[in-house]
Design an enzyme around this catalytic site. Structure first.
Site, PDB file in Angstrom:
ATOM      1  CE  LYS A 282       2.103  20.826  -4.503  1.00 28.63           C
ATOM      2  NZ  LYS A 282       2.363  22.103  -3.936  1.00 28.63           N
TER       3      LYS A 282
ATOM      4  N   GLY B 226       3.292  23.063 -10.956  1.00 32.81           N
ATOM      5  CA  GLY B 226       1.807  22.922 -10.939  1.00 32.81           C
ATOM      6  C   GLY B 226       2.010  24.543 -10.163  1.00 32.81           C
ATOM      7  CB  ALA B 227       3.580  26.832  -7.665  1.00 32.33           C
TER       8      ALA B 227
ATOM      9  N   GLY C  99       5.504  33.288  -0.163  1.00 34.30           N
ATOM     10  CA  GLY C  99       5.157  32.127   0.349  1.00 34.30           C
ATOM     11  C   GLY C  99       3.500  32.252   1.588  1.00 34.30           C
TER      12      GLY C  99
HETATM   13  P1  NAP Z   1       6.575  22.622 -10.875  1.00 32.59           P
HETATM   14  O1  NAP Z   1       5.933  22.143 -11.301  1.00 32.59           O
HETATM   15  O2  NAP Z   1       8.703  21.303 -10.673  1.00 32.59           O
HETATM   16  O3  NAP Z   1       8.134  23.968 -11.470  1.00 32.59           O
HETATM   17  C1  NAP Z   1       8.778  24.853 -11.615  1.00 32.59           C
HETATM   18  C2  NAP Z   1       8.507  25.324 -12.433  1.00 32.59           C
HETATM   19  O4  NAP Z   1       9.761  26.808 -12.260  1.00 32.59           O
HETATM   20  C3  NAP Z   1       8.483  25.565 -13.856  1.00 32.59           C
HETATM   21  O5  NAP Z   1       7.673  26.911 -14.646  1.00 32.59           O
HETATM   22  C4  NAP Z   1      10.000  25.709 -14.401  1.00 32.59           C
HETATM   23  O6  NAP Z   1      10.147  26.245 -14.966  1.00 32.59           O
HETATM   24  C5  NAP Z   1      10.187  27.079 -13.311  1.00 32.59           C
HETATM   25  N1  NAP Z   1      12.500  27.078 -13.117  1.00 32.59           N
HETATM   26  C6  NAP Z   1      12.843  25.873 -12.221  1.00 32.59           C
HETATM   27  N2  NAP Z   1      14.309  25.972 -12.709  1.00 32.59           N
HETATM   28  C7  NAP Z   1      14.133  27.264 -13.331  1.00 32.59           C
HETATM   29  C8  NAP Z   1      15.308  28.270 -13.634  1.00 32.59           C
HETATM   30  N3  NAP Z   1      16.104  28.056 -13.913  1.00 32.59           N
HETATM   31  N4  NAP Z   1      15.027  29.178 -14.815  1.00 32.59           N
HETATM   32  C9  NAP Z   1      13.596  29.566 -14.572  1.00 32.59           C
HETATM   33  N5  NAP Z   1      13.018  29.178 -14.992  1.00 32.59           N
HETATM   34  C10 NAP Z   1      12.628  28.083 -13.769  1.00 32.59           C
HETATM   35  O7  NAP Z   1       7.181  22.874  -9.124  1.00 32.59           O
HETATM   36  P2  NAP Z   1       5.990  23.648  -8.278  1.00 32.59           P
HETATM   37  O8  NAP Z   1       5.592  22.853  -7.729  1.00 32.59           O
HETATM   38  O9  NAP Z   1       5.284  24.728  -9.302  1.00 32.59           O
HETATM   39  O10 NAP Z   1       6.191  25.128  -7.773  1.00 32.59           O
HETATM   40  C11 NAP Z   1       7.402  25.729  -7.558  1.00 32.59           C
HETATM   41  C12 NAP Z   1       7.974  26.709  -6.577  1.00 32.59           C
HETATM   42  O11 NAP Z   1       6.068  26.961  -5.884  1.00 32.59           O
HETATM   43  C13 NAP Z   1       8.510  26.330  -5.876  1.00 32.59           C
HETATM   44  O12 NAP Z   1       9.557  27.212  -5.364  1.00 32.59           O
HETATM   45  C14 NAP Z   1       7.722  25.885  -4.400  1.00 32.59           C
HETATM   46  O13 NAP Z   1       8.015  26.159  -3.659  1.00 32.59           O
HETATM   47  C15 NAP Z   1       6.301  27.202  -4.054  1.00 32.59           C
HETATM   48  N6  NAP Z   1       5.248  26.626  -4.153  1.00 32.59           N
HETATM   49  C16 NAP Z   1       4.894  27.498  -2.568  1.00 32.59           C
HETATM   50  C17 NAP Z   1       3.514  26.768  -1.702  1.00 32.59           C
HETATM   51  C18 NAP Z   1       3.040  27.498  -0.699  1.00 32.59           C
HETATM   52  O14 NAP Z   1       2.428  26.634  -0.497  1.00 32.59           O
HETATM   53  N7  NAP Z   1       4.167  28.722  -0.978  1.00 32.59           N
HETATM   54  C19 NAP Z   1       2.415  26.003  -2.516  1.00 32.59           C
HETATM   55  C20 NAP Z   1       3.160  25.071  -4.320  1.00 32.59           C
HETATM   56  C21 NAP Z   1       3.921  25.388  -5.087  1.00 32.59           C
HETATM   57  P3  NAP Z   1      10.392  25.344 -16.573  1.00 32.59           P
HETATM   58  O15 NAP Z   1       8.566  25.260 -17.693  1.00 32.59           O
HETATM   59  O16 NAP Z   1      10.938  25.716 -17.688  1.00 32.59           O
HETATM   60  O17 NAP Z   1      10.829  24.008 -16.178  1.00 32.59           O
END
Ligand code: NAP
Length: 285
Positions: free
Chosen positions: A72, A135-136, A247
Site C-alpha cells: 500500500k 498502514g492500518a 475486520g
Molecule cells: P503493516 O503496515 O506491515 O504494519 C504492521 C503492524 O503490526 C506494525 O504496527 C507492526 O509493528 C505490528 N506488528 C507486526 N508483527 C508484530 C509482532 N510480532 N508484535 C507486535 N507488533 C507487530 O501492516 P498493515 O497494513 O498496517 O496491516 C496490519 C493488519 O491490519 C493486518 O492484519 C491486515 O490484515 C489488517 N488490515 C485489515 C483491513 C481490513 O479491511 N479489515 C485493512 C487494512 C489492514 P512494528 O512497527 O513494531 O513492526
C-alpha cells in the site's frame, strides 16, 4: 457462471500473500448483483515487483486495482494523482484507471468508519487507544481523530508511533499521546482498535503485549483482522464482556467504495446489504 468475453472489464487486487484474500469473492458478487460485465482476480505480486506490476497492469488496461499488504505504501510512487487521504495515510488501497495513469485513493479510512457505524461502535467524544502504527494504524487514526476525545498510541516499535503522531497531529485538535508498549495509559480507553498483524498467520494465538492494560469490561474493542474471525485478542475482550467487532465489515465497506470508484456508479443500498449478508453467510459470521 458469468461469461467472460473480449469485452469483459478486468479488475483485481495485488498483494503478498494474496490467496487468502476475500476481495475477489466480494467484487465478483457485487458485479453479479449489478449485472456488470466485470471480472475481478487476485494477482500475487512479490516485494520488489510493484513498479513493474503497476506499469504492466496499466499497459494491459486493467481498469481498477486494489492493493493490500505489503504494497500500500510503495504503490503511492506509481500514481499520476492521489487523494488527500492517500497523502495523509501515505498509503493507497484503490487505484482507478484514467487516461493519465492510475489515480490513488484510500478507502480504508471511510471503510473503518462505516464498519464501526454498522456495528454501533462509538468513537465521537471517546478516549480511543490504537495498537499498531503501520498502514492500518494510520487508517484507524485518520478514521477517528476528527471527533475522538483523545488518542493513545501503542506500537512494538515506539519510533513508528512517534512518526505517526508527528505526521497526523497537525490535522486535528485531538490530543495524541504515544506510550511504551507496557505503559499504563493516563486515560482509560473507551474504544481500543487493534491494527497489527498479531492474531493471524504465524501469530495466530498471540495477544498484542498491551492488551491487558487497555481492555477492561466496558471497553469497545475492534480488531482489523478478519481471518480468523475471532482473534485471541477478540476472545480475550469477549471474555471480559466487551462489545467487539472484527475486520470483516471494514474489508467489506472499503471494497464497496472501491468498486463504486472502479465502475463510476453508486451501488443501491439493497445490493450492498444483500451482498454483505451473502458473504457473512458464506463465512459463517
Ligand atoms: P503493516 O503496515 O506491515 O504494519 C504492521 C503492524 O503490526 C506494525 O504496527 C507492526 O509493528 C505490528 N506488528 C507486526 N508483527 C508484530 C509482532 N510480532 N508484535 C507486535 N507488533 C507487530 O501492516 P498493515 O497494513 O498496517 O496491516 C496490519 C493488519 O491490519 C493486518 O492484519 C491486515 O490484515 C489488517 N488490515 C485489515 C483491513 C481490513 O479491511 N479489515 C485493512 C487494512 C489492514 P512494528 O512497527 O513494531 O513492526
Amino acid at each position: 457462471m458469468r461469461e467472460v468475453t473480449g469485452k469483459t472489464t478486468v479488475l483485481g487486487v495485488i498483494g503478498d500473500p494474496i490467496s487468502h484474500s476475500l476481495s475477489p469473492t466480494l467484487h465478483n458478487l457485487l458485479a453479479e448483483a449489478m449485472g456488470h460485465d466485470v471480472v475481478y482476480v487476485a494477482f500475487h505480486v512479490k516485494p520488489g515487483n510493484v513498479s513493474e506490476a503497476i506499469q504492466g497492469a496499466y499497459a494491459l488496461g486493467i481498469k481498477g486495482l486494489n492493493v493490500t499488504m505489503p504494497h500500500k505504501q510503495e504503490v503511492v510512487q506509481e500514481l499520476c494523482k492521489k487523494s488527500q487521504e492517500v497523502d495523509f495515510a501515505k498509503a493507497a488501497n484503490t487505484l482507478v484507471y484514467t487516461a493519465e495513469g492510475y489515480v490513488g485513493l484510500n478507502t480504508d479510512i471511510e471503510g473503518l468508519q462505516k464498519a464501526m457505524l454498522a456495528n454501533d461502535i462509538q468513537w465521537k467524544d471517546k478516549h480511543v487507544a490504537i495498537i499498531g502504527a503501520g498502514g492500518a494504524g494510520y487508517a484507524a487514526c485518520l478514521s477517528v481523530m476528527a471527533t475522538a476525545k483523545s488518542i493513545s498510541l501503542y506500537n512494538r516499535t515506539k519510533d513508528k508511533a512517534e512518526s505517526l503522531k508527528k505526521n497526523l497531529e497537525h490535522l486535528t485538535k485531538t490530543d495524541i499521546k504515544v506510550y511504551e508498549i507496557d505503559e499504563q495509559p493516563s486515560v482509560k480507553p473507551e474504544l481500543v482498535i487493534q491494527t497489527t498483524g498479531v492474531g493471524m498467520g504465524s501469530l495466530k494465538d498471540q495477544l498484542p503485549p498491551c492488551t491487558k492494560l487497555l481492555v477492561t469490561p466496558d471497553t469497545q474493542v475492534v480488531d482489523l483482522i478478519y481471518n480468523p474471525k475471532e482473534t485471541a485478542f477478540l476472545s480475550y475482550a469477549k471474555a471480559q464482556g466487551c462489545k467487539v467487532m472484527n475486520g470483516f465489515d471494514m474489508l467489506f465497506y472499503q471494497g464497496v467504495m472501491a468498486y463504486e470508484q472502479f465502475t463510476h456508479e453508486q451501488l443501491p443500498e439493497v445490493v450492498v446489504s444483500q451482498v454483505r449478508q451473502t458473504l457473512r453467510n458464506q463465512l459463517g459470521l
